[in-house]
Design a protein around this motif. Structure first.
Motif, PDB file in Angstrom:
ATOM      1  N   LEU A 180       0.863  -0.765   0.019  1.00  0.00           N
ATOM      2  CA  LEU A 180       0.107  -0.141   0.159  1.00  0.00           C
ATOM      3  C   LEU A 180       0.682   1.320   0.111  1.00  0.00           C
ATOM      4  O   LEU A 180       0.442   2.340  -0.688  1.00  0.00           O
ATOM      5  CB  LEU A 180      -0.913  -0.162   1.360  1.00  0.00           C
ATOM      6  N   GLY A 181       1.736   0.698   0.417  1.00  0.00           N
ATOM      7  CA  GLY A 181       2.414   1.957   0.841  1.00  0.00           C
ATOM      8  C   GLY A 181       3.798   2.345  -0.573  1.00  0.00           C
ATOM      9  O   GLY A 181       4.318   4.062  -0.711  1.00  0.00           O
ATOM     10  N   GLN A 182       3.691   1.742  -1.850  1.00  0.00           N
ATOM     11  CA  GLN A 182       4.698   1.511  -2.826  1.00  0.00           C
ATOM     12  C   GLN A 182       3.842   1.649  -4.318  1.00  0.00           C
ATOM     13  O   GLN A 182       4.347   2.269  -5.162  1.00  0.00           O
ATOM     14  CB  GLN A 182       5.165   0.362  -2.678  1.00  0.00           C
ATOM     15  N   ALA A 183       1.828   1.640  -3.312  1.00  0.00           N
ATOM     16  CA  ALA A 183       1.267   1.515  -4.786  1.00  0.00           C
ATOM     17  C   ALA A 183       1.489   3.411  -5.190  1.00  0.00           C
ATOM     18  O   ALA A 183       1.305   3.857  -4.419  1.00  0.00           O
ATOM     19  CB  ALA A 183      -0.023   1.335  -4.156  1.00  0.00           C
ATOM     20  N   GLU A 184       1.227   3.856  -6.546  1.00  0.00           N
ATOM     21  CA  GLU A 184       1.668   4.535  -7.342  1.00  0.00           C
ATOM     22  C   GLU A 184       0.462   5.720  -7.016  1.00  0.00           C
ATOM     23  O   GLU A 184      -0.745   4.591  -6.908  1.00  0.00           O
ATOM     24  CB  GLU A 184       1.358   4.482  -8.585  1.00  0.00           C
ATOM     25  N   GLY A 185       0.358   6.739  -6.544  1.00  0.00           N
ATOM     26  CA  GLY A 185      -0.483   8.306  -6.196  1.00  0.00           C
ATOM     27  C   GLY A 185      -0.708   7.474  -4.841  1.00  0.00           C
ATOM     28  O   GLY A 185      -2.228   8.250  -4.240  1.00  0.00           O
ATOM     29  N   LEU A 209     -13.063   1.261   3.104  1.00  0.00           N
ATOM     30  CA  LEU A 209     -13.717   1.739   4.066  1.00  0.00           C
ATOM     31  C   LEU A 209     -14.501   2.860   4.335  1.00  0.00           C
ATOM     32  O   LEU A 209     -16.011   2.825   4.257  1.00  0.00           O
ATOM     33  CB  LEU A 209     -13.646   0.766   5.632  1.00  0.00           C
ATOM     34  N   LEU A 210     -13.650   3.582   3.564  1.00  0.00           N
ATOM     35  CA  LEU A 210     -13.752   5.394   4.135  1.00  0.00           C
ATOM     36  C   LEU A 210     -13.151   5.754   3.393  1.00  0.00           C
ATOM     37  O   LEU A 210     -12.224   5.756   2.598  1.00  0.00           O
ATOM     38  CB  LEU A 210     -13.799   6.379   4.816  1.00  0.00           C
ATOM     39  N   PHE A 211     -13.242   6.869   1.881  1.00  0.00           N
ATOM     40  CA  PHE A 211     -12.876   7.727   0.816  1.00  0.00           C
ATOM     41  C   PHE A 211     -12.962   9.491   1.284  1.00  0.00           C
ATOM     42  O   PHE A 211     -14.268   9.514   0.098  1.00  0.00           O
ATOM     43  CB  PHE A 211     -13.096   6.828  -0.297  1.00  0.00           C
ATOM     44  N   ALA A 267      -9.792   3.733  -9.322  1.00  0.00           N
ATOM     45  CA  ALA A 267      -8.794   3.480  -9.724  1.00  0.00           C
ATOM     46  C   ALA A 267      -7.741   2.884  -8.236  1.00  0.00           C
ATOM     47  O   ALA A 267      -7.150   2.137  -8.230  1.00  0.00           O
ATOM     48  CB  ALA A 267      -7.755   4.783 -10.242  1.00  0.00           C
ATOM     49  N   LEU A 268      -8.127   3.185  -7.318  1.00  0.00           N
ATOM     50  CA  LEU A 268      -7.675   3.197  -5.947  1.00  0.00           C
ATOM     51  C   LEU A 268      -8.273   1.613  -5.720  1.00  0.00           C
ATOM     52  O   LEU A 268      -7.063   0.802  -5.386  1.00  0.00           O
ATOM     53  CB  LEU A 268      -7.799   3.709  -4.715  1.00  0.00           C
ATOM     54  N   LEU A 269      -9.875   1.253  -5.712  1.00  0.00           N
ATOM     55  CA  LEU A 269     -10.301  -0.390  -6.084  1.00  0.00           C
ATOM     56  C   LEU A 269      -9.650  -1.348  -6.961  1.00  0.00           C
ATOM     57  O   LEU A 269      -8.987  -1.738  -6.524  1.00  0.00           O
ATOM     58  CB  LEU A 269     -11.472  -0.374  -5.775  1.00  0.00           C
ATOM     59  N   ASP A 270      -9.272  -0.253  -7.821  1.00  0.00           N
ATOM     60  CA  ASP A 270      -8.281  -1.654  -9.253  1.00  0.00           C
ATOM     61  C   ASP A 270      -6.636  -1.991  -8.769  1.00  0.00           C
ATOM     62  O   ASP A 270      -5.937  -3.013  -8.228  1.00  0.00           O
ATOM     63  CB  ASP A 270      -7.520  -0.832 -10.775  1.00  0.00           C
ATOM     64  N   ALA A 271      -6.507  -0.643  -7.839  1.00  0.00           N
ATOM     65  CA  ALA A 271      -5.062  -0.888  -7.261  1.00  0.00           C
ATOM     66  C   ALA A 271      -4.647  -1.707  -6.356  1.00  0.00           C
ATOM     67  O   ALA A 271      -4.173  -2.420  -5.776  1.00  0.00           O
ATOM     68  CB  ALA A 271      -4.155   0.486  -6.858  1.00  0.00           C
ATOM     69  N   LEU A 272      -5.943  -1.931  -5.342  1.00  0.00           N
ATOM     70  CA  LEU A 272      -6.099  -2.652  -4.392  1.00  0.00           C
ATOM     71  C   LEU A 272      -6.119  -4.453  -5.053  1.00  0.00           C
ATOM     72  O   LEU A 272      -6.071  -4.910  -4.316  1.00  0.00           O
ATOM     73  CB  LEU A 272      -7.388  -2.591  -2.959  1.00  0.00           C
ATOM     74  N   GLN A 273      -6.935  -4.372  -5.682  1.00  0.00           N
ATOM     75  CA  GLN A 273      -7.363  -5.982  -6.376  1.00  0.00           C
ATOM     76  C   GLN A 273      -6.597  -5.883  -7.134  1.00  0.00           C
ATOM     77  O   GLN A 273      -5.290  -7.252  -7.025  1.00  0.00           O
ATOM     78  CB  GLN A 273      -8.180  -5.761  -7.442  1.00  0.00           C
ATOM     79  N   ALA A 274      -5.494  -5.566  -7.166  1.00  0.00           N
ATOM     80  CA  ALA A 274      -4.423  -5.650  -8.237  1.00  0.00           C
ATOM     81  C   ALA A 274      -3.254  -6.074  -6.831  1.00  0.00           C
ATOM     82  O   ALA A 274      -2.464  -7.114  -6.881  1.00  0.00           O
ATOM     83  CB  ALA A 274      -2.834  -4.362  -8.798  1.00  0.00           C
ATOM     84  N   ILE A 275      -3.008  -5.754  -5.702  1.00  0.00           N
ATOM     85  CA  ILE A 275      -2.221  -5.979  -4.301  1.00  0.00           C
ATOM     86  C   ILE A 275      -2.709  -7.039  -3.962  1.00  0.00           C
ATOM     87  O   ILE A 275      -2.128  -8.187  -3.842  1.00  0.00           O
ATOM     88  CB  ILE A 275      -1.935  -5.026  -3.600  1.00  0.00           C
TER      89      ILE A 275
END
Length: 159
Positions: free
Chosen positions: A27-32, A99-101, A69-77
């Protein structure tokens, strides 16, 4: 511009505590995104009988990504950590939920924020409470303290 997002983490396969530690790092290394804080780890019974106990936590992120886009990044992780999507409520190496955005209310086919079941899940509420200030309210106006009072610590164990 960044938005503070809170991410629920859960695992009940393949060394769950290690899975969550690896997820915090990813999560700390994900782009953006930037990992701001991580709760402690908690174990809880599975919602379905016969499954191993879950290890859960919550992460606070600052992100420049839009929600999907965050959801896509989480699913990639999740995929990188061996997540196999065979059944909706099955055991998993890693589950990451938005949970919250920020203060957004989101209801689209792929994403509902606040997360639709978080109000009834102690394994989400108690770790979240470690990361937010007293008096914290969800975007829909519900106070976290009220949700916690209605959702006892039963079945949770802090690691």
């Amino acid at each position: 511009m960044t938005t503070r997002a809170y991410i629920g983490l859960g695992s009940n396969l393949d060394a769950p505590a290690e899975q969550l530690q690896n997820a915090f790092q990813a999560l700390g290394q994900a782009e953006g995104t930037r990992l701001v804080a991580a709760s402690g780890l908690f174990t809880s019974d599975s919602l379905l009988p016969g499954q191993p106990r879950y290890t859960n936590a919550v992460a606070a992120l600052d992100t420049s990504l839009e929600p999907l886009a965050l959801l896509d990044a989480l699913q990639a992780i999740e995929n990188d950590q061996g997540r196999v999507r065979k059944e909706r409520w099955g055991p998993r190496t890693l589950d990451l939920d938005i949970l919250l955005f920020g203060d957004q209310l989101i209801d689209v086919p792929r994403l509902q924020v606040p997360h639709y079941h978080m109000h009834a899940r102690a394994f989400v509420l108690y770790p979240l409470a470690e990361l937010v200030p007293d008096g914290f309210c969800l975007p829909d106006g519900r106070e976290l303290a009220e949700l916690i009072r209605a959702c006892p610590f039963v079945g949770l164990e802090r690691l």
